[in-house]
Design a protein around this motif. Structure first.
Motif, short mmCIF file in Angstrom:
data_model
loop_
_atom_site.label_atom_id
_atom_site.label_comp_id
_atom_site.label_asym_id
_atom_site.label_seq_id
_atom_site.Cartn_x
_atom_site.Cartn_y
_atom_site.Cartn_z
N UNK A 30 -0.71 -9.23 7.63
CA UNK A 30 -0.08 -8.95 6.32
C UNK A 30 -0.85 -7.93 5.49
N UNK A 31 -1.55 -7.03 6.14
CA UNK A 31 -2.33 -6.03 5.40
C UNK A 31 -1.45 -5.19 4.47
N UNK A 32 -0.24 -4.88 4.90
CA UNK A 32 0.63 -4.03 4.09
C UNK A 32 1.32 -4.79 2.96
N UNK A 33 1.23 -6.08 2.95
CA UNK A 33 1.86 -6.88 1.90
C UNK A 33 0.95 -7.07 0.69
N UNK A 34 -0.31 -6.67 0.83
CA UNK A 34 -1.23 -6.77 -0.30
C UNK A 34 -0.76 -5.81 -1.39
N UNK A 35 -0.87 -6.22 -2.61
CA UNK A 35 -0.47 -5.37 -3.72
C UNK A 35 -1.60 -4.47 -4.19
N UNK A 39 -7.57 -2.54 -1.18
CA UNK A 39 -7.69 -3.50 -0.08
C UNK A 39 -6.98 -3.01 1.16
N UNK A 40 -5.80 -2.43 0.97
CA UNK A 40 -5.03 -1.89 2.09
C UNK A 40 -5.84 -0.79 2.78
N UNK A 41 -6.36 0.14 1.99
CA UNK A 41 -7.12 1.26 2.54
C UNK A 41 -8.38 0.78 3.26
N UNK A 77 11.87 -1.64 1.37
CA UNK A 77 10.86 -1.97 0.36
C UNK A 77 11.37 -1.65 -1.04
N UNK A 78 11.03 -2.51 -1.98
CA UNK A 78 11.34 -2.21 -3.37
C UNK A 78 10.33 -1.17 -3.87
N UNK A 79 10.62 -0.60 -5.00
CA UNK A 79 9.71 0.39 -5.59
C UNK A 79 8.34 -0.25 -5.85
N UNK A 80 8.37 -1.50 -6.29
CA UNK A 80 7.13 -2.23 -6.58
C UNK A 80 6.32 -2.47 -5.30
N UNK A 81 6.97 -2.70 -4.18
CA UNK A 81 6.28 -2.92 -2.91
C UNK A 81 5.76 -1.61 -2.31
N UNK A 82 6.50 -0.53 -2.52
CA UNK A 82 6.14 0.76 -1.93
C UNK A 82 5.01 1.47 -2.70
N UNK A 83 4.93 1.23 -3.98
CA UNK A 83 3.94 1.91 -4.83
C UNK A 83 2.50 1.71 -4.36
N UNK A 84 2.04 0.48 -4.09
CA UNK A 84 0.66 0.32 -3.63
C UNK A 84 0.41 0.98 -2.27
N UNK A 89 -2.75 5.71 0.28
CA UNK A 89 -3.02 6.97 0.99
C UNK A 89 -4.20 7.70 0.33
N UNK A 90 -4.16 7.82 -0.99
CA UNK A 90 -5.27 8.51 -1.67
C UNK A 90 -6.56 7.71 -1.60
N UNK A 91 -6.45 6.39 -1.66
CA UNK A 91 -7.65 5.55 -1.52
C UNK A 91 -8.27 5.75 -0.14
#
Length: 101
Positions: A30-35, A39-41, A77-84, A89-91
């Protein structure tokens, strides 16, 4: 007709299978589900650097997996899910000391 339907469903799920069972690197569940983009990066960086099966550099592998997930799951994905994910990417670029966009 039922055979066609089954084939179509299988075809749709291949990207989820790639994300879960990538031959390039083992991802944390669930790495991509983190908001949290950081943490994702960090998780992607760790996974890419620990992998002995990847073919590209750790940065390329991590960024490719992130982009793959965004492109394949993006329409669901919703906008809220896609934003993080987009911010991750920049992180990731910063973690690898690459120019940010």
């Amino acid at each position: 007709m039922a055979k066609k339907q089954k084939h179509r469903n299988t075809k749709r799920k291949w990207s989820g299978n790639v994300t879960a069972h990538s031959n390039a690197m083992d991802l944390k569940k669930d790495v991509f589900k983190s908001g949290d983009p950081k943490k994702i990066a960090k998780s992607l960086k760790h996974s890419a650097e620990e992998s002995d099966r990847r073919k590209a550099s750790p940065f390329q592998s991590a960024m490719s997996m992130l982009n793959f997930y965004i492109n394949r799951a993006g329409k669901n994905l919703t906008k809220k899910e896609k934003e993080p994910l987009e911010k991750a990417k920049n992180k990731l670029r910063k973690l690898y000391q690459r120019p940010t966009q």
